[in-house]
Design a protein around this motif. Structure first.
Motif, PDB file in Angstrom:
ATOM      1  N   GLU A 107       1.038  -1.210   0.024  1.00 42.05           N
ATOM      2  CA  GLU A 107       0.093   0.201  -0.007  1.00 42.05           C
ATOM      3  C   GLU A 107       1.269   1.365  -0.686  1.00 42.05           C
ATOM      4  O   GLU A 107       0.777   2.118  -1.025  1.00 42.05           O
ATOM      5  CB  GLU A 107      -0.791   0.213   1.222  1.00 42.05           C
ATOM      6  CG  GLU A 107      -2.205   1.239   1.158  1.00 42.05           C
ATOM      7  CD  GLU A 107      -3.174   0.847   2.505  1.00 42.05           C
ATOM      8  OE1 GLU A 107      -3.224   1.508   2.549  1.00 42.05           O
ATOM      9  OE2 GLU A 107      -2.853   0.190   2.491  1.00 42.05           O
ATOM     10  N   ALA A 124       2.651   1.300  -3.467  1.00 40.15           N
ATOM     11  CA  ALA A 124       2.075   1.645  -4.093  1.00 40.15           C
ATOM     12  C   ALA A 124       1.143   3.642  -4.560  1.00 40.15           C
ATOM     13  O   ALA A 124       1.380   4.134  -6.003  1.00 40.15           O
ATOM     14  CB  ALA A 124       0.676   1.465  -4.586  1.00 40.15           C
ATOM     15  N   ALA A 125       1.139   4.299  -3.242  1.00 35.62           N
ATOM     16  CA  ALA A 125       0.817   5.436  -2.969  1.00 35.62           C
ATOM     17  C   ALA A 125       2.489   6.048  -3.243  1.00 35.62           C
ATOM     18  O   ALA A 125       2.081   7.001  -4.582  1.00 35.62           O
ATOM     19  CB  ALA A 125       0.624   5.887  -1.863  1.00 35.62           C
ATOM     20  N   VAL A 134       4.704   5.248  -5.858  1.00 36.44           N
ATOM     21  CA  VAL A 134       4.373   5.162  -7.428  1.00 36.44           C
ATOM     22  C   VAL A 134       3.580   6.281  -7.595  1.00 36.44           C
ATOM     23  O   VAL A 134       4.034   7.229  -8.575  1.00 36.44           O
ATOM     24  CB  VAL A 134       4.177   3.769  -7.778  1.00 36.44           C
ATOM     25  CG1 VAL A 134       4.011   3.939  -8.850  1.00 36.44           C
ATOM     26  CG2 VAL A 134       5.276   2.868  -7.221  1.00 36.44           C
ATOM     27  N   ALA A 135       2.351   6.183  -7.426  1.00 37.68           N
ATOM     28  CA  ALA A 135       1.228   7.468  -8.204  1.00 37.68           C
ATOM     29  C   ALA A 135       2.145   8.484  -7.205  1.00 37.68           C
ATOM     30  O   ALA A 135       1.737   9.447  -8.280  1.00 37.68           O
ATOM     31  CB  ALA A 135       0.363   7.002  -7.314  1.00 37.68           C
ATOM     32  N   ALA A 136       1.952   8.758  -6.335  1.00 41.73           N
ATOM     33  CA  ALA A 136       2.397  10.362  -6.509  1.00 41.73           C
ATOM     34  C   ALA A 136       4.075  10.404  -7.032  1.00 41.73           C
ATOM     35  O   ALA A 136       4.532  12.079  -7.416  1.00 41.73           O
ATOM     36  CB  ALA A 136       3.123  10.242  -4.538  1.00 41.73           C
ATOM     37  N   ARG A 143       4.522   9.133  -9.854  1.00 39.92           N
ATOM     38  CA  ARG A 143       3.958   9.584 -11.381  1.00 39.92           C
ATOM     39  C   ARG A 143       3.313  10.721 -11.620  1.00 39.92           C
ATOM     40  O   ARG A 143       3.354  11.481 -12.932  1.00 39.92           O
ATOM     41  CB  ARG A 143       3.261   8.254 -11.854  1.00 39.92           C
ATOM     42  CG  ARG A 143       3.954   6.708 -12.046  1.00 39.92           C
ATOM     43  CD  ARG A 143       3.523   5.875 -12.509  1.00 39.92           C
ATOM     44  NE  ARG A 143       3.717   5.277 -13.283  1.00 39.92           N
ATOM     45  CZ  ARG A 143       3.523   3.368 -12.890  1.00 39.92           C
ATOM     46  NH1 ARG A 143       2.386   3.536 -12.060  1.00 39.92           N
ATOM     47  NH2 ARG A 143       4.720   2.596 -13.331  1.00 39.92           N
ATOM     48  N   ALA A 144       2.352  11.321 -10.847  1.00 44.32           N
ATOM     49  CA  ALA A 144       2.231  12.662 -10.478  1.00 44.32           C
ATOM     50  C   ALA A 144       3.154  13.671 -11.079  1.00 44.32           C
ATOM     51  O   ALA A 144       2.481  14.524 -11.705  1.00 44.32           O
ATOM     52  CB  ALA A 144       0.911  13.136  -9.734  1.00 44.32           C
ATOM     53  N   LYS A 145       4.069  13.680 -10.553  1.00 47.40           N
ATOM     54  CA  LYS A 145       5.950  14.450 -10.275  1.00 47.40           C
ATOM     55  C   LYS A 145       6.123  14.390 -11.318  1.00 47.40           C
ATOM     56  O   LYS A 145       6.096  16.303 -11.683  1.00 47.40           O
ATOM     57  CB  LYS A 145       5.966  14.887  -9.057  1.00 47.40           C
ATOM     58  CG  LYS A 145       7.268  15.619  -8.619  1.00 47.40           C
ATOM     59  CD  LYS A 145       7.897  15.712  -8.057  1.00 47.40           C
ATOM     60  CE  LYS A 145       8.771  16.494  -7.332  1.00 47.40           C
ATOM     61  NZ  LYS A 145      10.006  16.657  -6.166  1.00 47.40           N
ATOM     62  N   TYR A 202       7.663   8.850 -15.627  1.00 50.31           N
ATOM     63  CA  TYR A 202       7.406   7.766 -15.174  1.00 50.31           C
ATOM     64  C   TYR A 202       6.061   6.604 -15.623  1.00 50.31           C
ATOM     65  O   TYR A 202       6.089   5.790 -14.621  1.00 50.31           O
ATOM     66  CB  TYR A 202       7.636   7.770 -13.298  1.00 50.31           C
ATOM     67  CG  TYR A 202       8.991   7.899 -12.797  1.00 50.31           C
ATOM     68  CD1 TYR A 202       9.910   7.334 -13.771  1.00 50.31           C
ATOM     69  CD2 TYR A 202       8.873   9.308 -11.680  1.00 50.31           C
ATOM     70  CE1 TYR A 202      11.376   8.110 -12.846  1.00 50.31           C
ATOM     71  CE2 TYR A 202      10.044   8.903 -11.673  1.00 50.31           C
ATOM     72  CZ  TYR A 202      11.310   8.218 -12.350  1.00 50.31           C
ATOM     73  OH  TYR A 202      12.605   8.774 -11.128  1.00 50.31           O
ATOM     74  N   ARG A 203       4.880   7.310 -16.143  1.00 51.47           N
ATOM     75  CA  ARG A 203       4.314   6.738 -16.083  1.00 51.47           C
ATOM     76  C   ARG A 203       4.308   5.458 -17.312  1.00 51.47           C
ATOM     77  O   ARG A 203       3.029   4.574 -17.075  1.00 51.47           O
ATOM     78  CB  ARG A 203       2.878   8.265 -16.993  1.00 51.47           C
ATOM     79  CG  ARG A 203       2.369   8.866 -16.350  1.00 51.47           C
ATOM     80  CD  ARG A 203       1.681   9.941 -16.530  1.00 51.47           C
ATOM     81  NE  ARG A 203       1.598  10.979 -15.995  1.00 51.47           N
ATOM     82  CZ  ARG A 203       1.734  12.350 -16.074  1.00 51.47           C
ATOM     83  NH1 ARG A 203       1.160  12.608 -17.185  1.00 51.47           N
ATOM     84  NH2 ARG A 203       1.253  12.776 -15.258  1.00 51.47           N
ATOM     85  N   GLU A 251       5.886  -0.134  -9.876  1.00 53.11           N
ATOM     86  CA  GLU A 251       5.230  -1.256  -9.111  1.00 53.11           C
ATOM     87  C   GLU A 251       5.874  -2.319  -8.742  1.00 53.11           C
ATOM     88  O   GLU A 251       5.692  -2.736  -7.893  1.00 53.11           O
ATOM     89  CB  GLU A 251       3.881  -1.257  -9.387  1.00 53.11           C
ATOM     90  CG  GLU A 251       4.080  -1.649 -11.024  1.00 53.11           C
ATOM     91  CD  GLU A 251       3.303  -1.124 -12.465  1.00 53.11           C
ATOM     92  OE1 GLU A 251       4.580  -1.319 -13.514  1.00 53.11           O
ATOM     93  OE2 GLU A 251       3.681   0.526 -12.236  1.00 53.11           O
TER      94      GLU A 251
END
Length: 160
Positions: A119, A122-123, A125-127, A129-131, A135-136, A141
């Motif tokens: 968890e 994953a959080a 990785v999401a952060a 990719r947003a920055k 990384y998209r 992961e």
């Protein structure tokens, strides 16, 4: 953040300065005692840990490196022996009145994409990719990353 959580060791201005930075420099200590410096991409977690300590994540991404195996990287080997790290986030501009930096001292460790850490991983990785749109298209992961829990902050200059 929980109402009973201790206050953060970073101010709002420090958090903003670090969060907006696109790169930083990670310092670990090599076995011979010399500092090892490497530029990093990173993200600062939105919330501090339960002790009011900021948490920073740096991926062991797919950019070209000496080894494709993240655990073979010198910075990772250094962390496994001596987890103390320093991260320097700086702002350089020609107008020297605007120069500023923050040094974050902390303890680094590997955050693995394993069930007990999935968890949090994953959080992060999401952060990331947003920055960083780059990384998209990377399989973050599936890769470990460096987690740094910051325990001291030093700063210089006007962070505004």
């Amino acid at each position: 953040m929980d109402a009973m959580a201790p206050p953060s060791i970073v101010s709002a201005a420090e958090r903003s300065f670090v969060s907006e930075a696109r790169r930083a420099v990670l310092a670990t200590r090599a076995p011979d005692g010399r500092p090892r410096l490497v530029p990093i991409c990173f993200v600062l977690a939105k919330d501090d840990d339960a002790r009011g300590r900021p948490v920073l994540y740096s991926p062991l991404d797919e950019k070209p490196k000496r080894s494709a195996e993240p655990r073979d990287l010198a910075r990772v080997r250094d962390l496994l022996v001596l987890p103390d790290v320093t991260i320097l986030v700086d702002r350089w501009v020609e107008d020297w009145k605007q120069l500023a930096w923050i040094r974050l001292y902390g303890r680094g460790e590997l955050l693995e994409p394993q069930p007990h850490e999935r968890e949090e991983h994953a959080a992060a990785v999401a952060a990331l990719r947003a920055k960083y749109p780059q990384y998209r298209d990377q399989a973050l992961e599936d890769r470990p990353m460096i987690r740094v829990v910051v325990n001291e902050v030093r700063r210089w200059g006007d962070l505004g």
